[in-house]
Design a protein around this motif. Structure first.
Motif, short mmCIF file in Angstrom:
data_model
loop_
_atom_site.label_atom_id
_atom_site.label_comp_id
_atom_site.label_asym_id
_atom_site.label_seq_id
_atom_site.Cartn_x
_atom_site.Cartn_y
_atom_site.Cartn_z
N TYR A 81 -2.91 14.01 -2.83
CA TYR A 81 -1.88 13.21 -3.51
C TYR A 81 -0.75 14.06 -4.07
CZ TYR A 81 -5.44 9.65 -3.11
OH TYR A 81 -6.37 8.79 -2.61
N SER A 82 0.43 13.45 -4.16
CA SER A 82 1.59 14.10 -4.76
C SER A 82 2.11 13.20 -5.88
CB SER A 82 2.66 14.39 -3.70
OG SER A 82 3.08 13.19 -3.06
N TYR A 83 2.96 12.25 -5.55
CA TYR A 83 3.37 11.23 -6.51
C TYR A 83 3.38 9.88 -5.79
CZ TYR A 83 8.23 11.71 -4.75
OH TYR A 83 9.37 11.74 -3.97
N MET A 84 3.30 8.80 -6.56
CA MET A 84 3.00 7.48 -6.02
C MET A 84 3.96 7.05 -4.90
SD MET A 84 2.48 3.90 -8.08
CE MET A 84 4.25 3.65 -8.28
N ILE A 85 5.26 7.15 -5.13
CA ILE A 85 6.23 6.67 -4.14
C ILE A 85 6.12 7.47 -2.85
CG2 ILE A 85 8.72 6.52 -3.64
CD1 ILE A 85 9.06 5.73 -6.65
N ARG A 86 6.00 8.77 -2.96
CA ARG A 86 5.86 9.62 -1.77
C ARG A 86 4.54 9.34 -1.05
NH1 ARG A 86 4.24 15.44 -0.91
NH2 ARG A 86 5.27 16.04 1.03
N ASP A 87 3.47 9.17 -1.82
CA ASP A 87 2.17 8.90 -1.20
C ASP A 87 2.16 7.55 -0.50
OD1 ASP A 87 1.34 11.35 -2.08
OD2 ASP A 87 0.13 10.57 -3.73
N ALA A 88 2.88 6.57 -1.05
CA ALA A 88 2.99 5.28 -0.37
C ALA A 88 3.73 5.46 0.96
CB ALA A 88 3.72 4.28 -1.25
N GLN A 89 4.82 6.22 0.93
CA GLN A 89 5.57 6.47 2.16
C GLN A 89 4.72 7.19 3.21
OE1 GLN A 89 8.93 9.33 2.19
NE2 GLN A 89 10.17 7.59 2.90
N ARG A 90 3.81 8.05 2.76
CA ARG A 90 2.93 8.80 3.65
C ARG A 90 1.73 7.96 4.11
NH1 ARG A 90 1.25 13.32 0.03
NH2 ARG A 90 0.09 14.08 1.82
N GLY A 91 1.65 6.70 3.66
CA GLY A 91 0.57 5.82 4.10
C GLY A 91 -0.74 6.00 3.36
N LEU A 92 -0.71 6.64 2.20
CA LEU A 92 -1.93 6.90 1.44
C LEU A 92 -2.31 5.78 0.47
CD1 LEU A 92 -1.38 10.69 0.60
CD2 LEU A 92 -2.76 9.69 2.45
N LEU A 93 -1.41 4.83 0.25
CA LEU A 93 -1.68 3.75 -0.71
C LEU A 93 -1.59 2.41 0.01
CD1 LEU A 93 0.46 5.08 -3.70
CD2 LEU A 93 -1.96 5.51 -3.21
N ALA A 94 -2.69 1.74 0.13
CA ALA A 94 -2.76 0.50 0.90
C ALA A 94 -1.95 -0.63 0.29
CB ALA A 94 -4.21 0.07 1.06
N THR A 95 -1.71 -0.61 -1.01
CA THR A 95 -1.06 -1.74 -1.67
C THR A 95 0.46 -1.67 -1.70
OG1 THR A 95 -1.30 -0.66 -3.82
CG2 THR A 95 -3.05 -2.20 -3.16
N ILE A 96 1.03 -0.54 -1.30
CA ILE A 96 2.50 -0.38 -1.31
C ILE A 96 2.96 -0.06 0.11
CG2 ILE A 96 4.45 0.91 -2.28
CD1 ILE A 96 2.67 1.60 -4.68
N PRO A 97 3.95 -0.80 0.63
CA PRO A 97 4.41 -0.58 2.01
C PRO A 97 4.96 0.84 2.22
CG PRO A 97 5.27 -2.65 1.14
CD PRO A 97 4.64 -1.93 0.00
#
Length: 196
Positions: A81-97
Motif C-alpha cells: 500500500y501507498s495512499y488510498m487514491i493511488r492504491d485505488a488507481q492501482r486496483g488494490l481497493l475493490a470499493t473505489i474505481p
C-alpha cells in the motif's frame, strides 16, 4: 473549538483524543453510513493509519471530537500500500474505481493525501458548516506545516458549492463517479496561498 494535529510522536500527550477520533469515525462511517470497514473496540481504522500519517482533529475542551481528517504523504508505503487514491488507481481497493484520476497518481514530497474527512454526526446542523470550514482551514495549516503545497482528496462531488466558503483553491483531478450510491470526485486542494 480546539484543533490538534496528532502524530505517533505526540499521541501520548493528548490522552484519549486519538481513540476518540477513531470512535467518531466508527460512528459515522460504519454505524451511520454502513460502510464495510475494519474496526475493533468501537474504532474504525485502515491500512493508512500508520506512523507516516497525521490526523487533524477538531474537538472541544473535554476531548469530544467534532471533526477530523487524515493526512498521508504520497511518498508513503506500507507493504503493497501507498495512499488510498493511488492504491485505488492501482486496483488494490475493490470499493473505489480504478479510473478515479485523469492522470497518474502523484508521488511527491510536497503532495499529501487528505482522507477520512468527516464532521461528527453529533454536531448540530446549525454548527456543521462552521465546524467543516474550521477543519479545512486547520487541515491546510497542518499540511503547509508538513511541507505540502497541495493535497489530493476524494470528496462528495458537491464540493464546488462549498469550496469558496472554506478558502482553499480546489480543482477537479478526475471524473465524477458513483461510489456506494454517492457521486464522488478526486480534487486537488492547493495551499500555495490562502484565499479569503
Amino acid at each position: 473549538m480546539l484543533t490538534t494535529t496528532l502524530s505517533f510522536a505526540n499521541l501520548h500527550n493528548h490522552g484519549e483524543l486519538f481513540a476518540n477520533m477513531l470512535r467518531a469515525r466508527h460512528q459515522l462511517f460504519i454505524e451511520h453510513n454502513h460502510w464495510d470497514l475494519p474496526h475493533a473496540m468501537g474504532m474504525e481504522y485502515d491500512q493508512y493509519d500508520t506512523p507516516a500519517s497525521r490526523w487533524v482533529v477538531v474537538h472541544d475542551e473535554d476531548g469530544k471530537v467534532l471533526a477530523g481528517n487524515r493526512l498521508t504523504p504520497t511518498t508513503a508505503s506500507c507493504g503493497i500500500y501507498s495512499y488510498m487514491i493511488r492504491d485505488a488507481q492501482r486496483g488494490l481497493l475493490a470499493t473505489i474505481p480504478e479510473d478515479l484520476l485523469y492522470d497518474e497518481a502523484p508521488v511527491a514530497p510536497d503532495v499529501w493525501e487528505s482522507s477520512r474527512l468527516f464532521v461528527s454526526h453529533d454536531v448540530p446542523a446549525n454548527r456543521r458548516r462552521s465546524v467543516h470550514a474550521w477543519l479545512v482551514k486547520e487541515l491546510a495549516n497542518s499540511a503547509r506545516g508538513l511541507g505540502a503545497t497541495s493535497c489530493l482528496t476524494l470528496l462528495n462531488a458537491n464540493w464546488p458549492r462549498w469550496a469558496g466558503r472554506v478558502g482553499v483553491d480546489m480543482t477537479a483531478m478526475g471524473p465524477v463517479m458513483e461510489i456506494e450510491g454517492v457521486n464522488n470526485q478526486v480534487v486537488a486542494m492547493r495551499f500555495g496561498e490562502t484565499r479569503h
